[in-house]
Design an enzyme around this catalytic site. Structure first.
Site, mmCIF file in Angstrom:
data_model
loop_
_atom_site.group_PDB
_atom_site.id
_atom_site.type_symbol
_atom_site.label_atom_id
_atom_site.label_comp_id
_atom_site.label_asym_id
_atom_site.label_seq_id
_atom_site.Cartn_x
_atom_site.Cartn_y
_atom_site.Cartn_z
ATOM 1 C CB CYS A 71 46.412 -7.954 -26.379
ATOM 2 S SG CYS A 71 46.815 -6.228 -26.254
ATOM 3 C CB CYS A 77 48.962 -3.047 -21.828
ATOM 4 S SG CYS A 77 47.411 -2.410 -21.176
ATOM 5 C CE1 TYR A 320 29.955 -1.285 2.318
ATOM 6 C CE2 TYR A 320 28.787 -3.305 2.901
ATOM 7 C CZ TYR A 320 29.684 -2.309 3.228
ATOM 8 O OH TYR A 320 30.309 -2.330 4.443
ATOM 9 C CB CYS A 423 35.498 -6.946 -5.711
ATOM 10 S SG CYS A 423 35.497 -5.564 -4.588
#
Ligand code: SAH
Length: 466
Positions: A71, A77, A320, A423
């Protein structure tokens, strides 16, 4: 160390945020855009008592694991902090983070984390993109991504982890705005119209949703947008059949960083897209949580299913549960699955999704897992006159992990297996510590790379009774 001082350091470690770490006389410097093994010249930008931050000036000797980012805006970014690190080393970096957290925070020194489940092609994998829209100094429309830690938009139409269909869609939206004099939203003055472009796609169905997030009740000239979007050629590779099946508007007039407002209207087509994970079909609305990397999600859920060790006779809880993704995966191999989720719309989707797949052994509850499960446990235990139990409990909480009261109820229900999908391995480690103090042991632990080029990673842990 002082601000603006320049020095040469060897990068010897990496932070959890993906910055390289080097030392000068024991003083640690965090340097973005560097990887372990680099020898670099840096300029100090901020100092604290025991550590500081520096900017990369020049790579003097590159690490053998350094790669040229694909990229062109990788450095500016705010996303994809690991692009300079070769992919196999990205996976090992993530494995070590999980293992260190489990050992240090969880105090479970004998747990080893297996090799991360990696991607075949770690690019162009995301099924969801949210491009901010703004204006530059000269009044031109800017669409792209936020620079690191700021809200200045770096212009780009191609994101190397996004779906290829994003590019022609952004072009079309830009033209629609230019031709119809529709202003981008300005965060300072809170004027203008278009705030974000949300694009979601089903990688299996090749259905695409385009949703403009706007700062007023109605989108001007909506028929022009529909016309533009319907005219574009999405077929990036023949014989694929990518097509826009939903054009929507979301109204967000709040002064907030939260991207979506609460109201959605459909301009054209459906108010949702559909997609498959494995052979299960899911309906996804603009507001629902849905894993962003579908090619890896199937591996993640398959791992959770394998860890659950189902034979068809089990009662399973999926806490969840979102739109019922894991629940439905489990339901085909269990006697009964109960899903719990806090967002009411997600549970509406979950019920529709069960119906779409002819699954009738899944039941869903709206509410906080830490309230629904203890309530249900107490009521059923009273009603039955004996302890309510479960065979398997799966949890997939947000980053803050599980409430201790929930973990306590889970332990009371004496499941033979607990499958923890996480996560954030720091809160996972904290919760594993609790469960291991209450009669469970970590049988297996593995990461699944859902966010190639970025620092996040999903972990699946299997706990069994000691
Ligand atoms: N298992 C699903 C969703 C995981 S994301 C999937 O893989 O798609 C975590 C989910 O937990 C989100 O849908 C979020 O809305 C929900 N959530 C957050 N806090 C919660 C709580 N206290 N109780 C129940 N659900 C919660």
């Amino acid at each position: 160390m002082e601000k603006n001082q320049e020095c040469i350091i060897k990068i010897e470690d990496m932070s959890h945020e993906g910055e390289g770490v080097g030392r000068v006389d024991g003083y640690a410097l965090f340097v973005k855009d560097t990887v372990i093994g680099d020898v670099v010249r840096v300029k100090v930008i901020k100092t604290k008592k025991t550590y500081g931050y520096a900017r990369l000036v020049e790579v003097l000797t590159p690490s053998p694991n350094r790669v040229e980012p694909r990229c062109p805006i990788a450095r500016q970014c705010g996303g994809c902090n690991l692009q300079e690190l070769a992919y196999p080393q990205q996976l090992e970096f993530k494995r070590r983070i999980i293992e260190n957290n489990i050992r240090r925070i969880g105090g479970l020194t004998d747990v080893s984390v297996e090799k991360i489940i990696g991607m075949d092609n770690p690019y162009f994998y995301r099924n969801k993109a949210q491009f901010p829209v703004g204006t530059d100094k000269d009044g031109n429309i800017r669409i792209g991504f936020y620079a690191g830690r700021t809200h200045s938009i770096i212009e780009t139409e191609r994101c190397y982890i996004g779906a290829p269909v994003n590019e022609p869609i952004i072009k079309a939206v830009r033209e629609y705005m230019q031709e119809n004099n529709i202003a981008a939203y300005n965060e300072q003055t809170r004027t203008g119209v278009v705030r974000h472009i949300l694009i979601r796609c089903g990688f299996t169905t090749e259905e695409v949703m385009v949703c403009l997030v706007i700062n007023q009740k109605k989108l001007p000239a909506p028929e022009k947008l529909v016309e533009k979007l319907k005219a574009i050629e999405l077929n990036v590779q023949n014989p694929d059949n990518w097509h826009i099946s939903s054009i929507m508007v979301n109204v967000n007039m709040e002064n907030t960083n939260v991207i979506l407002g609460t109201a959605c209207t459909t301009l054209w087509g459906n108010s949702y897209i559909e997609d498959y994970i494995g052979d299960i079909k899911y309906r996804i609305s603009p507001m629902s949580f849905y894993q962003v990397n579908p090619r890896q999600t199937v591996k993640l859920y398959q791992t959770a299913l394998d860890f659950a060790g189902l034979t068809g006779n089990e009662t399973v809880w999926d806490l969840y549960c979102g739109i019922g993704t894991i629940s439905l995966f489990l339901a085909k191999q269990a006697k009964k699955v109960y899903g719990v989720e806090i967002v009411p719309q997600a549970i509406e989707d979950a019920i529709v999704n069960a119906g779409l797949n002819g699954i009738d052994n899944a039941e869903f509850f709206v509410g906080k897992a830490e309230e629904v499960l203890p309530d249900f446990y107490q009521k059923e235990t009273a009603r039955l006159g004996k302890k309510l139990t479960a065979d398997v409990i799966v949890v997939d909480p947000p980053r803050k992990g599980c409430d201790e009261s929930l973990l306590a109820t889970m332990v009371q229900m004496e499941p033979k297996r607990i499958v923890y999908v996480s996560c954030d391995s720091a809160t996972l480690a904290r919760d594993l510590k609790y469960l291991c103090g209450e009669g469970y042991k970590v049988e297996k632990c593995i990461g699944c790379d859902m966010f190639a080029q970025g620092v996040h990673v999903e972990t699946v842990a299997l706990l069994t009774q000691k």
